[in-house]
Design an enzyme around this catalytic site. Structure first.
Site, short mmCIF file in Angstrom:
data_model
loop_
_atom_site.label_atom_id
_atom_site.label_comp_id
_atom_site.label_asym_id
_atom_site.label_seq_id
_atom_site.Cartn_x
_atom_site.Cartn_y
_atom_site.Cartn_z
N GLU A 56 39.65 9.43 23.26
CA GLU A 56 38.79 9.25 22.08
C GLU A 56 39.50 9.68 20.79
OE1 GLU A 56 35.04 11.15 22.81
OE2 GLU A 56 34.44 9.68 24.32
N GLU A 76 34.89 7.40 31.21
CA GLU A 76 33.76 8.32 31.25
C GLU A 76 32.48 7.52 31.39
OE1 GLU A 76 33.61 11.17 28.01
OE2 GLU A 76 35.78 11.52 28.11
#
Length: 769
Positions: free
Chosen positions: A397, A472
């Site tokens: 991220e 995720e």
């Protein structure tokens, strides 16, 4: 290892790096060590509501600490090279030897080493000093503080195999033969040119030599040479999840017929490939990645990376159906990778959580530009021989992934990874997936999608050659995520956040986001399939039904919320699971209707209350492998039976318990190694007179230990508990708690006793050898 007998002081202190500094009042500790999990000075708790970045790091405390260790090297070793290696120090470590500054290493997750030969006092006392600085908001989760991994001292000849100088790859792998390529860098740090003979011996698990190569090379003084040898192994025992067969490459360096250096490198023979049609393939067999994300801490042990703790964690995840782990968001301890190699677990080795743009004020972004090259190299060279690693991740991220500059950095990092190891694909995890990230994704071989299941089909239409997986996913939507993996060959797997619960990001699995300081006393994330003590949570039992045949479990929805609800919780913040418990003790609610959830991969289930059938229900994909019953509460026995093809294949039972009267102790290992490193995890259960665990018991249990062991951790998985993780006592939660015992250096017996008010005591004996 170089782990024993360090002096430690918690807080900064002037001149502690100097040889003559008086450290007699300092505490003696053995490594690995993490001071953030220890009780704060003058208290009986590691937790403080007023710390900087509290909710992120579980309201624990960092700061600055010092370590010092004396050692002596005999003068007969004077012609050797002396290397000191740290597997990981969190963080910003400065190292001195005999008052000379050897260097600084900012990143808390990569290994580093120093050649200390020229600074050693031979046949005299040497002083190694390490200052560790975990100051400010350095992490989004609990990272611990200190020298929390192993340290090694290595003594080698002037002509020797270079540190991390062996790289073993396998190609042309099938059942009949495998080609093994062994690159071995040999350094000549002597004063003259020498002819080095390198012998590579490949040894199988039975200790039998199955291949050998021999080569010679003249190596100039203060120069090195990389040997590149190939060997053929016939009828290789392939490394796989089911059979993690391992080999050793014994590399021997001879000069003038004399053996002067020798190293051993463990590796596995296996073949991996990735494509949009077959997905991920191991040894030419397509398989899906059943993945878990996890952070580094070992629950009540903090961030200490004991070998036994890492082995246990991998074994528990594998027993719960996982076959892959994403090291989020940093390289793990080498002990963890060794566990994955030996037990059969795939690994995604991840470099970092940010690059140049911060997520916290004092995080890795401060060091990225200067250190990324060295840290990436450290990860790759240390870890590249582990067969468990199937992908390298360059980040998670990363802020600004839509920007060209960030996409360019992704290409820079990915190309660098491939320059060192082109046998594994490069990946990264992206959130807020959209078309603007195409440039970023183009740098990758496999694209990680965080919480972006809705993009699998549309992105496949746009980019049909893109290989995807969920780096995720939410526990609460695990059915939908896993079915998307099952249905789409280009989606190679799913990694839930998280496989193991952890300290920090307090209460994302209950109170959720936005996170606030008033979340205290919450200190656990409370989102893992397995809790910090190693016990399966309800969502893990549901995952069993998704992944395994004939699984069955039963849970009851709590009549009142288990914890206060956060009215500010965002709708997208769903790292929680349903508020259910394995509990049939609801005194005062007789005749109230309870919701009972049955998780099942059987064809159908039948629920019984006190031996009376409440009916059968189908459980399959159309029911999301779940059956829901409404049941009027009556004390006794709640039992569910699973049937497949009309035959009973499983059952799961909840029983009403009486008041607890006794303690039960059970160890995961009753025999452990002496040596001061091995662990036994002892589960403490509170039972009624009939031996039934009372899931509402919360008695305080006291422990006493005698013999060749010590208590190094206690826990109960209560996410709001701020009790000490190290004192010889702990309250039970949901009827149980945990105590972790470590061996001393002497073989013998460890006797642990557990007592509580109005409870019969219990004893257990552990043998060390």
């Amino acid at each position: 290892m170089f782990d024993d007998g360090w002096k430690f002081h918690r807080s900064d202190i002037i001149n502690a790096e100097t040889v003559n500094f008086n450290d007699k009042a300092w505490r003696t500790v053995d490594l690995p060590h993490d001071w953030s999990i220890e009780d704060l000075p003058g208290t009986n708790s590691a937790f403080n509501p007023d710390v900087v970045n509290g909710v992120g790091i579980g309201f624990t405390t960092g700061g600055t600490g010092w370590y010092r260790k004396q050692f002596t090297i005999p003068v007969y070793q004077k012609d050797k090279r002396i290397i000191i290696e740290f597997d990981g120090v969190y963080m910003n470590a400065d190292v001195w030897l005999n008052g000379k500054h050897l260097g600084n290493h900012p990143y808390g997750y990569t290994s580093f080493y120093y050649d200390i030969t020229n600074d050693v006092n031979w046949n005299a006392t040497n002083m190694l000093a390490v200052q560790v600085k975990n100051e400010g908001a350095t992490s989004r989760w609990y990272a611990g503080s200190g020298i929390n991994r192993h340290v090694w001292m290595k003594i080698v000849a002037p002509i020797h195999i270079a540190q991390r100088g062996t790289f073993i790859t396998t190609s042309d792998v099938d059942a009949s033969t495998a080609m093994i390529n062994i690159k071995t860098k040999v350094q000549n740090e002597s004063n003259g040119t020498s002819t080095a003979t390198l012998i590579n011996r490949i040894i199988n698990a039975a200790g039998k030599q199955v291949a050998q190569t021999t080569s010679k090379q003249n190596i100039n003084a203060n120069d090195s040479y990389e040997f590149n040898n190939n060997a053929v192994v016939k009828s290789p025992a392939l490394w796989s999840i089911e059979k993690p067969n391992l080999y050793k490459a014994i590399n021997e360096v001879y000069v003038n017929g004399k053996l002067i250096d020798k190293s051993s490198t463990t590796f596995g023979i296996r073949k991996i490939s990735f494509d949009v049609n077959n997905g991920f393939m191991l040894n030419n067999v397509s398989m899906k990645l059943k993945g878990a994300c996890f952070h580094i801490d070992n629950g009540p042990l903090g961030a200490t990376a004991y070998d036994a703790a890492e082995i246990r964690r991998v074994a528990l995840l594998k027993a719960s159906g996982f076959n892959a782990i994403r090291c989020s968001h940093n390289p793990p301890a080498v002990a963890f990778l060794n566990a994955c190699d030996s037990l059969g677990m795939f690994v995604i080795d991840e470099a970092c959580d940010m690059w140049t743009r911060p997520k916290n004020d004092q995080d890795y972004h401060l060091y990225f530009k200067e250190w990324w090259h060295r840290d990436m190299e450290s990860m790759l060279l240390r870890d590249r021989n582990h067969p468990s690693i199937i992908m390298w991740s360059i980040g998670n991220e990363i802020p600004g992934m839509d920007d060209k500059t960030v996409a360019d950095t992704a290409k820079l990092l990915a190309d660098y990874v491939r320059s060192i190891d082109d046998t594994r694909p490069v990946t990264a995890a992206a959130n807020s997936v959209n078309d603007n990230k195409d440039a970023f994704f183009s740098a990758l071989d496999v694209c990680g999608y965080n919480y972006a299941r809705d993009k699998y089909e549309s992105d496949h239409v746009r980019k049909p050659q893109r290989i995807m997986f969920a780096t995720e996913s939410y526990p609460l939507t695990q059915f939908d995520y896993w079915m998307s993996v099952v249905d789409h060959p280009w989606v190679i797997g799913d990694f839930v956040w998280t496989g193991f619960d952890y300290i920090g990001e307090a209460s994302i699995g209950w109170r959720g986001y936005p996170q606030e300081t008033n979340f205290y006393p919450w200190n656990l994330a409370y989102c893992g399939d397995i809790d910090i003590c190693g016990w399966k949570r309800p969502q893990s039992f549901y995952r069993d039904a998704l992944w395994k045949e004939n699984q069955l479990s039963v849970f009851v929805k709590s009549l009142q919320p288990s914890f206060p609800i956060n009215p500010k919780k965002e709708d997208w913040s769903i790292w929680n699971w349903d508020d259910v418990v394995a509990d049939w003790n609801w005194k005062g609610y007789e005749d109230s209707t309870l919701e009972v959830n049955v998780y099942s991969s059987c064809d159908e289930v039948e629920l019984f209350l006190n031996h009376k059938s409440l009916g059968k229900k189908q459980t399959d994909r159309t029911t999301k492998f779940m059956a829901v019953y409404k049941v009027p509460y009556a004390a006794g026995e709640l039992k569910t039976v699973g049937y497949t093809k009309g035959k009973k294949v499983n059952e799961s039972v909840l029983k009403t318990a009486g008041e607890p009267t006794q303690i039960k102790l059970s160890a995961d290992r009753n025999i452990i190694k002496a040596g001061g490193e091995d662990l036994s995890y002892i589960t403490v259960e509170l039972l009624d007179a009939n031996g039934i665990k009372n899931p509402k018991a919360d008695d305080l249990i006291h422990f006493e230990i005698k013999g060749e062991g010590k208590i190094i951790g206690v826990g109960n998985a209560n996410p709001e508990s701020t009790e000490s993780c190290q004192q010889p006592q702990r309250k039970a939660w949901q009827g149980r708690c945990l105590v972790v015992v470590k061996s001393t250096h002497k073989a013998g017996k460890i006797a642990l006793s557990a007592t509580g008010d109005h409870l019969n005591s219990a004893n257990i004996l552990i043998t060390t050898y």
